[in-house]
Design an enzyme around this catalytic site. Structure first.
Site, mmCIF file in Angstrom:
data_model
loop_
_atom_site.group_PDB
_atom_site.id
_atom_site.type_symbol
_atom_site.label_atom_id
_atom_site.label_comp_id
_atom_site.label_asym_id
_atom_site.label_seq_id
_atom_site.Cartn_x
_atom_site.Cartn_y
_atom_site.Cartn_z
ATOM 1 N N LYS A 152 0.855 -1.097 0.171
ATOM 2 C CA LYS A 152 0.022 -0.038 0.222
ATOM 3 C C LYS A 152 0.933 1.186 -0.142
ATOM 4 O O LYS A 152 1.982 1.341 0.643
ATOM 5 C CB LYS A 152 -0.902 0.036 1.283
ATOM 6 C CG LYS A 152 -2.145 0.936 1.065
ATOM 7 C CD LYS A 152 -2.951 0.891 2.505
ATOM 8 C CE LYS A 152 -4.005 1.861 2.629
ATOM 9 N NZ LYS A 152 -4.943 1.523 3.787
ATOM 10 N N SER B 259 -9.665 1.651 3.131
ATOM 11 C CA SER B 259 -9.038 2.397 2.067
ATOM 12 C C SER B 259 -7.751 1.781 1.313
ATOM 13 O O SER B 259 -7.027 2.131 0.539
ATOM 14 C CB SER B 259 -7.997 3.594 3.019
ATOM 15 O OG SER B 259 -7.003 2.992 4.021
ATOM 16 N N SER C 136 -9.680 -0.709 7.120
ATOM 17 C CA SER C 136 -9.364 -0.338 5.861
ATOM 18 C C SER C 136 -8.718 -1.824 4.998
ATOM 19 O O SER C 136 -8.662 -1.537 3.939
ATOM 20 C CB SER C 136 -8.057 0.603 5.770
ATOM 21 O OG SER C 136 -8.830 1.708 6.104
#
Lengths: 528, 575
Positions: free
Chosen positions: B128, B217, B241
């Site tokens: 990420k 996210s 997330s």
């Protein structure tokens, strides 16, 4: 006799005198001042509070910065145990109660020298609370008093913004960013500029003794914010103003005094004091407004969740308590008792860090009175005249000891000893006194026979003068002594010489010390 | 595909057949079995992965930056050399396979690594883009850090590199992790790669109205794993997330206990909640990665101390010893009634029920439990997280790194840099968080939220039979039948919503979506309590909605530090 010492003592007296007058100023007019201090002392640790960058303050700009100090994304603070130890030691020295669990908070404001956008501090639960520092008359206050400590907290220092190097630009040096600070907050217990000044001085000595801070206001390793208010005797306390950016004890006292006078003047003219932050203009001797209450920041304090609570065990605290250095007050007491020193001598020894240790080392096997005189008067004096701080004193305890040993054994005169000391300072080597005396041929001429021969020779050459002395003009004997001193390059032992001369002349002479004293002074002047 | 066939095909022709297999045999565990029998090659694995990125990477928009191909190829070939070197035993197996013309890789051969660094040596893994890497940019999905190159590798990245993993790309995300649908990215939103029939859309761009959210996210990380752009990906989980995108994309999303995995290098959104999470094809893979990353890190002051790790191991030992590897006999699973919120889709309820039945079939005892403070968790979370976010965002001023405004409208350099550099959602959250911390509101908002957080933690402590190792006076209550080993809840309140339903109207008024900027907050309602409590949670694929055919995940929760029980239940549940 001790010119430098004299100057040294005078300087102190002048400063104290000034402070004293200032201090007396307030009560006379029926106004009382209330003063509290917020002191930021830079922790004397090798590395920063939350990173492993070095804290060397003289390093080239922006050379001691890690990703943590520059607040790079993704980094976390890690607490430096040494900083904790030094803060706890300071707390112990101030009799402050150590919180076994303390926490860290974030204090938010935007400023370029604050890379994170917040300062990590201890707002809600500081490392210690309470405590006091007692000021006695020997600390320079007219009446003994105590200043209570509110709390001691650990926090980060900011970087430095440099506004005046390039026009229209602010330059940043982040070397200092993230260094450890102790914020020491006092209760509003001080009533005069003198008390505040003496408190800071005593605190400085304490921090240096504990080893937790260099506590130097001029270098910024100790910074003071002062809260000042005034009120009429019997009234409730007035609105306070905060004084910032004071960079010496002298200016601190002067600023407080100026602010007290300003506030009194405003109130006496029917005005009101607004809560504000003020600076001090050294040139004009006046304080000036920096910012008011309406622009006061909302710091939005919040727990620093990256740092777990700081837990200190009783064992840890006890271990530090048991390994505390001797604190200045206790040391003072002991020095006076153990070595029979005067108030003044003890104070002078304690005014320089490590001077007392130096004195005690030299004292081993030597008479304290002699050692203290030579340390505080001669050595301090010579160093002061050359602007050498005692911290980098080039004369080792062995060297000074060797000088004193020669004096005691009668091998050299006091005059010679001073010169030997001077050479030691100039050389900054490790040669002992005997070595220097040998090389220069400065061994005292104390042999009675030699001196008698010299006296006889001189008297034979100057019968008129001898006659004059014998007829009562004993002052002329000075001239004879001067001649012999010249011939022996000052190496004649004054006591022996006096005795020999008296015998040869058959006259009782004046106190010899007076003679050699004036002589000593003269030669010094020539030397300059 | 039957693995036996792979063996047969392999014996006929080695190279050309391989890459086709990897796509369907793409868990790390299976890949390792193939490598053990010398039937897979790190170079081919990379080739396949690279092909997938080229094919569908753009349409899914899962990656913000992709590693240099030559560099990856060199890494892969080095990894392959390492594998090959220690291959004595596999080589014997290979000879056997020629003799027998087949290798039964489905039976348990312990994986031998040869001189490979670890089970992920040469395995493509994506990160990420809020986790710092020395190579490639670390943008956080923002304009502020569009060109930011981190001077250091995050601890998790370092651990993966040391284990030989190929860090192939940096994944798209909601800016700084703030969002639930990966629509708040400076680099565009992520498209969910799962179509209703379980295959891939190859013409996603032509069907914008049908594009579904990949969740957020960590949307890019989840989509990348689901679309075979990598074998596994690291995400971050602050309030769900990792778990929400996993549920939407039909993969596994694992958030370990707070402090298990180092956060050093994970760019903070809300420090007290942030956790590095793992997105993987199945639970076993998630565990493999977890085992590599669950290490104490002295550079992270919130990292779980080695002494605590040992203590957990010892305290739970009794329970672990009695664990049956093949069934859930003796395991009690709690079903919290408070998770039946009114926003929960009926189709999700159905999947939840089926999941509970499955656990029962596996031998688990189902226990209805109550977590009474659950309803306060979401508002408390959004106060605490945003307060911390407003603080953490303060460093992005454009002074030392990051976006600087080209023309300054005033003396306020910061204001210009931040106005331009930070996205709308980030700014909203900074404002809300700043409000919560302001004088007067701190006592009204922040402090009560902290108290609720404690209550939520207490709720969990009251229902788990395992003691919370963070509490000194906690004792195990293993025989108490009203207390549970794990909890099962839905992973989300719905299947992946349409992207168009996730973009707040204020951000794109032309769409007239009538979506409010806080509407997305409700999607975290299932995941937030575990974040507040810091307990481990894993979302496991549990079927498809009977209404729209999209994947649904169920979430399993366990006591703080009890990843072992959690993964045990999850692995059996998934099987």
């Amino acid at each position: 006799m001790f010119r430098y010492t004299f100057q040294y003592a005078t300087k102190t007296r002048i400063v104290r005198g000034l402070c004293f007058r200032r201090g007396l100023h307030n009560p006379a007019s029926g106004w009382n001042a209330v003063i509290g201090l917020e002191i930021h002392a830079q922790i004397d640790s090798q590395t920063k509070l939350f990173s492993d960058s070095l804290t060397s303050f003289n390093a080239p700009v922006n050379s001691n910065i890690s990703v943590v100090d520059a607040a790079f994304p993704g980094v976390q603070p890690t607490l430096n145990e040494k900083c904790v130890e030094l803060a706890v030691r300071t707390a112990i020295a101030l009799g402050s109660t150590i919180n076994k669990r303390s926490t860290f908070d974030r204090k938010h404001y935007f400023y370029p020298d604050l890379p994170q956008g917040y300062q990590i501090t201890q707002h809600h639960k500081p490392v210690s609370q309470g405590g006091e520092l007692v000021l006695a008359t020997h600390d320079g206050v007219p009446e003994p008093m105590q200043v209570r400590i509110e709390q001691i907290q650990l926090e980060q220092d900011t970087g430095k913004s440099i506004h005046d190097m390039r026009p229209d630009m602010t330059l940043l040096d982040l070397n200092r960013a993230g260094s450890g600070l102790m914020e020491i907050v006092t209760k509003p217990d001080m009533r005069s500029a003198l008390q505040a000044g003496q408190f800071v001085k005593k605190l400085q000595a304490l921090l240096r003794c504990v080893g937790s801070s260099n506590a130097n206001m001029e270098e910024g390793s100790l910074r003071c914010d002062v809260n000042v208010s005034v009120h009429k005797e019997g009234d409730s306390w007035g609105t306070r103003c905060e004084l910032k950016n004071l960079n010496s004890v002298r200016f601190l006292s002067a600023a407080i005094e100026a602010e007290v006078q300003r506030q009194i003047k405003v109130l006496e003219n029917g005005g009101i004091i607004e809560q504000e932050t003020r600076g001090y203009d050294v040139e004009q001797g006046k304080t000036f407004r920096l910012r008011g209450k309406e622009t006061a920041r909302d710091y939005r304090y919040m727990p620093e969740t990256d740092l777990p609570s700081l837990i200190l065990t009783q064992e840890y605290i006890d271990a530090l308590r048991n390994s505390m250095p001797e604190l200045p007050d206790a040391k003072r007491e002991r020095l006076m008792q153990q070595y029979n020193l005067s108030d003044h001598d003890a104070a002078v020894l304690l005014s320089e860090s490590n001077a007392a240790e130096y004195f005690e080392t030299v004292c081993q096997g030597r008479p304290p009175k002699l050692v203290v005189n030579w340390t505080t008067h001669e050595l301090f004096g010579q160093l002061a005249s050359k602007n050498i701080p005692f911290t980098v004193n080039p004369v080792s305890t062995d060297q000074l000891g060797s000088v004193l040993d020669l004096i005691q054994s009668g091998s050299i005169t006091g005059m010679t000893a001073k010169n030997v000391l001077k050479i030691m300072i100039d050389e900054a080597g490790s040669r002992l006194a005997s070595d220097i005396v040998e090389e220069r041929g400065w061994k005292k001429v104390g042999d009675e026979l030699t001196l008698r021969e010299m006296c006889q020779h001189l008297m034979d050459k100057n019968p008129d003068k001898v006659a004059s002395i014998r007829s009562g003009n004993t002052k002329l004997a000075t001239w004879l002594i001067g001649q012999i001193m010249r011939d022996t390059r000052g190496l004649a032992d004054p006591v022996t010489l006096n005795k020999v001369l008296e015998e040869a002349l058959g006259v009782k002479l004046d106190d010899l010390n007076n003679v050699s004293h004036s002589k000593g002074k003269k030669s010094k002047k020539k030397g300059q | 595909m039957n693995v036996n066939t792979v063996g047969n095909q392999f014996c006929r022709r080695l190279k050309p057949t391989l890459s086709a297999r990897i796509r369907t045999l793409s868990t790390i565990a299976e890949l390792n079995k193939l490598r053990n029998t010398h039937q897979a090659d790190a170079n081919d694995v990379l080739k396949e992965c690279w092909g997938n990125i080229k094919d569908r990477g753009k349409a899914i928009n899962a990656y913000i930056s992709v590693e240099d191909k030559d560099y990856l190829q060199q890494q892969a070939s080095e990894a392959q050399t390492r594998w090959f070197k220690g291959m004595f035993r596999p080589w014997c197996l290979f000879m056997q396979s020629i003799l027998k013309n087949s290798v039964d890789v489905s039976t348990e051969h312990p994986i031998t690594l040869g001189q490979a660094k670890s089970v992920v040596d040469g395995v493509p893994i994506a990160i990420k883009d809020n986790i710092c890497t020395e190579r490639m940019t670390t943008t956080c999905g923002s304009k502020m850090l569009e060109d930011f190159e981190s001077p250091y590798d995050a601890t998790v990245v370092k651990l993966l590199r040391d284990a030989g993993a190929l860090i192939v790309a940096k994944c798209n995300l909601d800016q700084f992790g703030m969002g639930s649908h990966n629509v708040h990215s400076h680099f565009g939103h992520v498209n969910n790669p799962k179509n209703t029939d379980g295959h891939f859309h190859f013409s996603l761009e032509s069907l914008p109205s049908h594009q579904r959210s990949a969740g957020g996210s960590s949307g890019g990380s989840a989509a990348a794993v689901a679309a075979d752009l990598c074998f596994a990906a690291l995400g971050s989980d602050t309030g769900g997330s990792v778990r929400l995108p996993a549920s939407y994309c039909g993969i596994v999303g694992f958030k370990p206990s707070y402090g298990r995995i180092s956060r050093r290098g994970l760019i903070a959104y809300a420090n007290s909640l942030d956790t590095v999470g793992i997105l993987a094809k199945d639970t076993h893979d998630a565990e493999l990665i977890y085992d590599l990353l669950s290490k104490y890190d002295k550079q992270d002051p919130t990292s779980m101390l080695p002494s605590m790790r040992e203590r957990i191991q010892q305290e739970y030992a009794d329970c672990y010893d009695t664990m049956d590897p093949d069934s859930l006999k003796g395991v009690r699973i709690g079903v919290p009634q408070e998770y039946r919120v009114k926003e929960l889709d009926e189709s999700i309820m159905e999947i939840w029920r089926m999941g509970i039945q499955k656990l029962q079939k596996l031998g688990a005892t189902i226990v209805p439990i109550s977590l009474p403070n659950t309803q306060y968790a979401l508002p408390a979370y959004y106060i605490l997280a945003l307060a911390e976010a407003s603080s953490n965002m303060a460093r992005y001023d454009g002074m030392r790194y990051g976006h600087t405004a080209e023309t300054t409208t005033s003396d306020l350099l910061y204001a210009d840099a931040r106005t331009e550099g930070l996205g709308a959602e980030v700014k909203r959250r900074i404002m809300m968080g700043t409000f919560a911390l302001s004088a007067g509101h701190y006592e009204d908002h922040f402090l009560p939220a902290q108290k609720i957080r404690r209550l939520v933690q207490t709720d969990f402590n009251n229902v788990f039979c395992m003691p919370n190792p963070l509490l000194d006076d906690a004792v195990a209550d293993l025989s108490n039948t009203s207390k549970v080993h794990a909890i099962i809840t839905p992973g989300a309140i719905s299947t992946a919503p349409l992207i168009s339903k996730c973009i707040p109207e204020v951000d794109d008024p032309t769409q007239h979506t009538s979506v409010k900027s806080v509407d997305g907050f409700i999607d975290d309602v299932m995941t937030v309590p575990a974040s507040l409590a810091g307990i481990p949670a894993i979302t496991v694929p549990a079927g498809k909605s009977t209404v729209d055919g999209w994947p649904v995940g169920l979430q399993l929760l366990a006591q703080y530090g009890d990843e072992k029980t959690l993964l045990h239940v999850a692995k059996l549940f998934q099987s």
